[in-house]
Design a protein around this motif. Structure first.
Motif, PDB file in Angstrom:
ATOM      1  N   SER A  88       0.831  -1.199   0.000  1.00 48.88           N
ATOM      2  CA  SER A  88       0.000   0.000   0.000  1.00 48.88           C
ATOM      3  C   SER A  88       0.870   1.256   0.000  1.00 48.88           C
ATOM      4  CB  SER A  88      -0.940   0.008   1.208  1.00 48.88           C
ATOM      5  OG  SER A  88      -1.902  -1.023   1.091  1.00 48.88           O
ATOM      6  N   ARG A  92       0.786   3.826  -3.155  1.00 49.81           N
ATOM      7  CA  ARG A  92       0.463   5.225  -2.875  1.00 49.81           C
ATOM      8  C   ARG A  92       1.538   6.165  -3.418  1.00 49.81           C
ATOM      9  NH1 ARG A  92      -0.709   4.278   1.774  1.00 49.81           N
ATOM     10  NH2 ARG A  92       1.229   4.661   2.879  1.00 49.81           N
ATOM     11  N   ASP A 110      -8.099   1.597  -4.044  1.00 52.30           N
ATOM     12  CA  ASP A 110      -7.864   0.624  -2.982  1.00 52.30           C
ATOM     13  C   ASP A 110      -8.708  -0.610  -3.257  1.00 52.30           C
ATOM     14  OD1 ASP A 110      -7.419  -0.823  -0.676  1.00 52.30           O
ATOM     15  OD2 ASP A 110      -7.578   0.907   0.664  1.00 52.30           O
ATOM     16  N   PRO A 116      -8.780  -2.720   3.837  1.00 51.60           N
ATOM     17  CA  PRO A 116      -8.534  -1.422   3.204  1.00 51.60           C
ATOM     18  C   PRO A 116      -7.778  -0.485   4.147  1.00 51.60           C
ATOM     19  CG  PRO A 116     -10.810  -1.570   3.937  1.00 51.60           C
ATOM     20  CD  PRO A 116     -10.213  -2.929   4.151  1.00 51.60           C
ATOM     21  N   GLN A 118      -6.027   2.779   2.527  1.00 53.80           N
ATOM     22  CA  GLN A 118      -5.623   4.035   1.916  1.00 53.80           C
ATOM     23  C   GLN A 118      -6.411   5.232   2.451  1.00 53.80           C
ATOM     24  OE1 GLN A 118      -3.003   4.381   0.291  1.00 53.80           O
ATOM     25  NE2 GLN A 118      -2.510   2.488  -0.781  1.00 53.80           N
ATOM     26  N   PRO A 158     -11.386   4.999  -2.531  1.00 51.20           N
ATOM     27  CA  PRO A 158     -11.195   4.098  -1.394  1.00 51.20           C
ATOM     28  C   PRO A 158     -12.001   2.818  -1.567  1.00 51.20           C
ATOM     29  CG  PRO A 158     -12.743   5.836  -0.827  1.00 51.20           C
ATOM     30  CD  PRO A 158     -12.246   6.146  -2.220  1.00 51.20           C
ATOM     31  N   ASP A 194      -4.211  -0.832  -5.750  1.00 48.57           N
ATOM     32  CA  ASP A 194      -3.575  -1.365  -4.543  1.00 48.57           C
ATOM     33  C   ASP A 194      -4.285  -2.665  -4.196  1.00 48.57           C
ATOM     34  OD1 ASP A 194      -2.412  -1.859  -2.096  1.00 48.57           O
ATOM     35  OD2 ASP A 194      -3.455  -0.239  -1.040  1.00 48.57           O
TER      36      ASP A 194
END
Length: 249
Positions: A88, A92, A110, A116, A118, A158, A194
């Protein structure tokens, strides 16, 4: 089951929201993160001398990915060999490194629906939900789930919660519609997914089918050579860009 007509109407609404002749590069953030905030959000600061070796490392990876892309914007899947390998963080900052180029923009998605992170790390309040909302609700538009991050030209989708039922989200038509809509509206926009760990579930392999490039992240001193080799074998060799060893785990 969602009908083809409903999906077509959804795609039309996406087209209305994102005119094809407009570049997202022109879109400005309402507020920009300070260097201190970027560090707090685990984002590299481009002109931070103390972090220059790591900044340069991400710039090098970015250059390699853009070389693979040629004249096309691409979808890059970033996945860890095992949970906790730091994928992650890598996803990012790869997305941010592209956004630092004023001629390009990036969207970070994400896709780790089970864990999760992010939105929490980047302090984004997902008021309208996220990826899961879009995949489960045909009335949800792409524009509803695109959030500012405080980094110019970088948007976040997200995860938007955890699944409450078993569903093949990543192989669904809605997932492909989302990816196609995001990449086709702006030729200067690059997508970074991600993804969840390769070990333990097939989601990473399924996501690789809609990605152009796969980057595998291994925790330095954490994932063995055998673990890395087994993880890499899950992906099409023509898509596999290589392994990033992350020491910050």
């Amino acid at each position: 089951m969602t009908s083809p007509d409903t999906l077509s109407k959804s795609e039309d609404r996406v087209a209305e929201q994102y005119p094809a002749d407009r570049s997202i590069v022109q879109v400005q953030e309402s507020t920009a993160l300070t260097p201190a905030q970027m560090r707090e959000y685990a984002l590299l600061v481009p002109d931070d001398e103390a972090a220059q070796p790591m900044v340069d490392a991400f710039r090098d990876i970015r250059t390699r990915l853009l070389s693979v892309a040629g004249d096309q914007n691409i979808v890059t899947l970033v996945v860890p060999v095992s949970p906790g390998s730091g994928a992650s963080f890598v996803a990012r900052n790869l997305a941010a490194s592209v956004a630092f180029d004023e001629s390009k923009s990036a969207v970070l998605v994400d896709c780790d629906l089970r864990k999760p992170s992010q939105h929490t790390t980047m302090h984004v309040e997902a008021k309208n939900g996220g990826l899961l909302s879009y995949l489960e609700n045909p009335a949800t538009l792409v524009s509803d789930i695109l959030y500012e991050t405080g980094v110019p030209r970088l948007r976040l989708i997200p995860a938007g919660g955890r699944p409450t039922r078993h569903a093949e989200y990543f192989s669904s038509f809605r997932m492909r519609l989302l990816i196609d809509s995001l990449r086709s509206r702006y030729p200067d926009r690059y997508l970074f997914l991600d993804g969840p760990a390769v070990r333990g579930a097939p989601d990473a392999r399924i996501l690789s089918e809609i990605a152009d490039v796969v980057v595998l992240v291994a925790g330095y001193g954490r994932d063995s050579a055998e673990d890395i080799a087994r993880a890499a074998a899950n992906f099409d060799p023509n898509k596999f860009a290589g392994v990033v060893f992350n020491e910050d785990v």
